[in-house]
Design an enzyme around this catalytic site. Sequence first.
Site, PDB file in Angstrom:
ATOM      1  N   GLU A  48       0.766  -1.126   0.132  1.00 20.14           N
ATOM      2  CA  GLU A  48       0.045  -0.083   0.145  1.00 20.14           C
ATOM      3  C   GLU A  48       0.847   1.232   0.006  1.00 20.14           C
ATOM      4  O   GLU A  48       1.878   1.358   0.736  1.00 20.14           O
ATOM      5  CB  GLU A  48      -0.960  -0.163   1.211  1.00 20.14           C
ATOM      6  CG  GLU A  48      -2.395   0.597   0.870  1.00 20.14           C
ATOM      7  CD  GLU A  48      -2.970  -0.524   0.135  1.00 20.14           C
ATOM      8  OE1 GLU A  48      -3.010  -0.201  -1.325  1.00 20.14           O
ATOM      9  OE2 GLU A  48      -3.689  -1.397   0.326  1.00 20.14           O
ATOM     10  N   HIS A  49       0.379   1.940  -0.822  1.00 20.29           N
ATOM     11  CA  HIS A  49       1.187   3.433  -0.957  1.00 20.29           C
ATOM     12  C   HIS A  49       2.616   3.145  -1.616  1.00 20.29           C
ATOM     13  O   HIS A  49       3.420   3.943  -1.224  1.00 20.29           O
ATOM     14  CB  HIS A  49       1.174   4.483   0.252  1.00 20.29           C
ATOM     15  CG  HIS A  49      -0.094   4.880   0.583  1.00 20.29           C
ATOM     16  ND1 HIS A  49      -0.676   6.009  -0.132  1.00 20.29           N
ATOM     17  CD2 HIS A  49      -1.338   4.518   1.227  1.00 20.29           C
ATOM     18  CE1 HIS A  49      -1.681   6.405   0.454  1.00 20.29           C
ATOM     19  NE2 HIS A  49      -2.204   5.452   0.981  1.00 20.29           N
ATOM     20  N   ASP A  51       2.711   2.291  -5.079  1.00 21.34           N
ATOM     21  CA  ASP A  51       2.912   2.072  -6.480  1.00 21.34           C
ATOM     22  C   ASP A  51       3.440   3.429  -6.942  1.00 21.34           C
ATOM     23  O   ASP A  51       4.282   3.267  -8.084  1.00 21.34           O
ATOM     24  CB  ASP A  51       1.411   1.970  -6.980  1.00 21.34           C
ATOM     25  CG  ASP A  51       0.347   2.923  -6.695  1.00 21.34           C
ATOM     26  OD1 ASP A  51       0.702   3.866  -5.654  1.00 21.34           O
ATOM     27  OD2 ASP A  51      -0.713   2.953  -6.999  1.00 21.34           O
ATOM     28  N   GLY A 136     -16.705   5.366  -3.029  1.00 19.77           N
ATOM     29  CA  GLY A 136     -16.116   5.868  -1.868  1.00 19.77           C
ATOM     30  C   GLY A 136     -15.744   4.950  -0.930  1.00 19.77           C
ATOM     31  O   GLY A 136     -15.578   5.398   0.208  1.00 19.77           O
ATOM     32  N   GLY A 138     -12.986   2.806  -0.970  1.00 20.83           N
ATOM     33  CA  GLY A 138     -11.715   2.325  -1.167  1.00 20.83           C
ATOM     34  C   GLY A 138     -11.556   1.280  -1.883  1.00 20.83           C
ATOM     35  O   GLY A 138     -10.881   0.599  -1.883  1.00 20.83           O
ATOM     36  N   SER A 142     -13.936   4.258  -9.007  1.00 19.54           N
ATOM     37  CA  SER A 142     -13.514   4.991 -10.247  1.00 19.54           C
ATOM     38  C   SER A 142     -12.626   4.373 -11.317  1.00 19.54           C
ATOM     39  O   SER A 142     -12.827   4.524 -12.152  1.00 19.54           O
ATOM     40  CB  SER A 142     -12.687   6.569  -9.722  1.00 19.54           C
ATOM     41  OG  SER A 142     -11.784   6.191  -8.662  1.00 19.54           O
ATOM     42  N   ASP A 191      -4.903   0.567  -9.075  1.00 24.79           N
ATOM     43  CA  ASP A 191      -6.042   0.333  -9.396  1.00 24.79           C
ATOM     44  C   ASP A 191      -6.770  -0.147 -10.769  1.00 24.79           C
ATOM     45  O   ASP A 191      -7.367  -0.995 -10.979  1.00 24.79           O
ATOM     46  CB  ASP A 191      -7.131   1.421  -8.724  1.00 24.79           C
ATOM     47  CG  ASP A 191      -6.646   1.946  -7.351  1.00 24.79           C
ATOM     48  OD1 ASP A 191      -6.002   1.165  -6.601  1.00 24.79           O
ATOM     49  OD2 ASP A 191      -7.253   3.105  -7.164  1.00 24.79           O
ATOM     50  N   TYR A 241      -3.888  12.722   0.410  1.00 24.87           N
ATOM     51  CA  TYR A 241      -3.172  11.465  -0.574  1.00 24.87           C
ATOM     52  C   TYR A 241      -1.974  12.106  -1.267  1.00 24.87           C
ATOM     53  O   TYR A 241      -0.917  11.696  -1.264  1.00 24.87           O
ATOM     54  CB  TYR A 241      -4.185  11.090  -1.530  1.00 24.87           C
ATOM     55  CG  TYR A 241      -3.506   9.997  -2.540  1.00 24.87           C
ATOM     56  CD1 TYR A 241      -3.709   8.530  -2.203  1.00 24.87           C
ATOM     57  CD2 TYR A 241      -2.879  10.369  -3.320  1.00 24.87           C
ATOM     58  CE1 TYR A 241      -3.169   7.505  -3.132  1.00 24.87           C
ATOM     59  CE2 TYR A 241      -2.284   9.220  -4.420  1.00 24.87           C
ATOM     60  CZ  TYR A 241      -2.790   7.941  -4.024  1.00 24.87           C
ATOM     61  OH  TYR A 241      -1.957   7.127  -5.006  1.00 24.87           O
TER      62      TYR A 241
HETATM   63  C1  GLA Z   1      -5.618   4.456  -3.960  1.00 23.86           C
HETATM   64  C2  GLA Z   1      -4.752   5.107  -5.140  1.00 23.86           C
HETATM   65  C3  GLA Z   1      -3.675   3.692  -5.756  1.00 23.86           C
HETATM   66  C4  GLA Z   1      -2.690   3.297  -4.327  1.00 23.86           C
HETATM   67  C5  GLA Z   1      -3.422   3.382  -3.205  1.00 23.86           C
HETATM   68  C6  GLA Z   1      -2.523   3.072  -1.981  1.00 23.86           C
HETATM   69  O1  GLA Z   1      -6.144   3.255  -4.126  1.00 23.86           O
HETATM   70  O2  GLA Z   1      -5.728   4.964  -6.187  1.00 23.86           O
HETATM   71  O3  GLA Z   1      -2.972   4.209  -6.647  1.00 23.86           O
HETATM   72  O4  GLA Z   1      -1.639   4.522  -4.400  1.00 23.86           O
HETATM   73  O5  GLA Z   1      -4.423   4.234  -3.022  1.00 23.86           O
HETATM   74  O6  GLA Z   1      -1.725   1.854  -2.247  1.00 23.86           O
END
Ligand code: GLA
Length: 403
Positions: A48-49, A51, A136, A138, A142, A191, A241
């Site tokens: 997570e976080h 990419d 919304g 997560g 989108s 995503d 973000y």
């Molecule tokens: C959201 C963003 C992704 C990624 C995650 C965290 O989903 O769209 O690109 O950065 O947060 O891993």
Amino acid sequence: MTTPAPQWLPAWETTDSLARVATLFERTFGASTDGTFSAPGRVNLIGEHTDYNGGLALPIALEHRTYVAVRLREDSLVRLVSAQGEGVWEADLDAVAPGAVSGWGSYLVGVAWALRQDGFTVPGFEAAVDSCVPFGAGLSSSAALEASLAVGLDTLLGLGLGGDDDGRSRLAAACVRAENEIAGAATGGMDQAASLRAQDGHALALDCLDGSVRHEPFAPVDRELLVIDTRAPHSLNDGQYASRRATCDAAAAVLGVPTLRHWLDAATDAAAAVASADALLDDDVARRRVRHVLTEIDRTRQAHDALRAGDWDAFGALMDASHASLRDDYEVTVPELDVAVEAARAAGAVGARMTGGGFGGSAIALVPAGTSHEVAHAVAQAFAEHGFTSPAFLTSRAAGPAA
Ligand code: GLA
């Protein structure tokens, strides 16, 4: 205290959903659609976080999908309707540019704009949308929206991109540009890759440094994945973000590397990478953000190995460590996410963590097969005790990509 029965969000059946969205199209636009398409939401198992730091991620596509019916126009007008919204959203594709449009339609019109930027001739179109990916939450509603239209335009315009992974990664890149430049959310690309490049029954081992993917079978025999939509509001374009991303970019610049991944790969191991970064960064917040990213990429590598070995206890422990790092070092969890994860573990999950961007949204728990309802009940009870809005739940196997 009596806890309301957990609310479940089932995935819709595809054939019915495509027929329903075609009907919505016909009723709204008074003509029949040229074709119907769909694309999945996702959960990220770990990574997570990472990419936007050139790191690793391990998402699966959900059975929950967004459905779209599309008809091409001769002019440049775009007209959109959603079963989840009101009225018709309109824009002139020729006038679309960064900052020029807003609202849910910007994700769709942005895809057409991005394909034009990539050199393709794309006319206006009408589209009707329906979705069982909660908004919304997560879960990449989108990206599912973008990817469903991307495969739709690819098919109807004969662009030839949807047939192989190279083409799909080009479609994913267009979706990322739509989201970053037209919808104004600085997201990293995981995503869209999950929605377009995942394979049925597999987790997508995504290397964001070179964009390469591997498909790892994900079908745990004696475990199942419970997804907890905390219902805590979540937004990726409210500045939080983007500020995490900016801190990472600034730290990489101080360290003199293009991405934090380069820093990790140049060190003997993650602990050494963290120690050497600590010595060069003079801000405690930056040090903690960097520690999360470096250790998370390392955990994702280990989780990939655990997945291949079928070692679910090891996998679960890595999920737990990922959550702690996102809570303490990256500071993107909220009380609802922490309570969901703790309650799921107390009820028997072998691992649990927030998934996606955080600041609200969803958590995932790897639970012994057949215990999802029991764990969901325990989580709903913990939410009631904390006075939180009731959560919603879903389960999913690793499903197939946009089609
Ligand atoms: C959201 C963003 C992704 C990624 C995650 C965290 O989903 O769209 O690109 O950065 O947060 O891993």
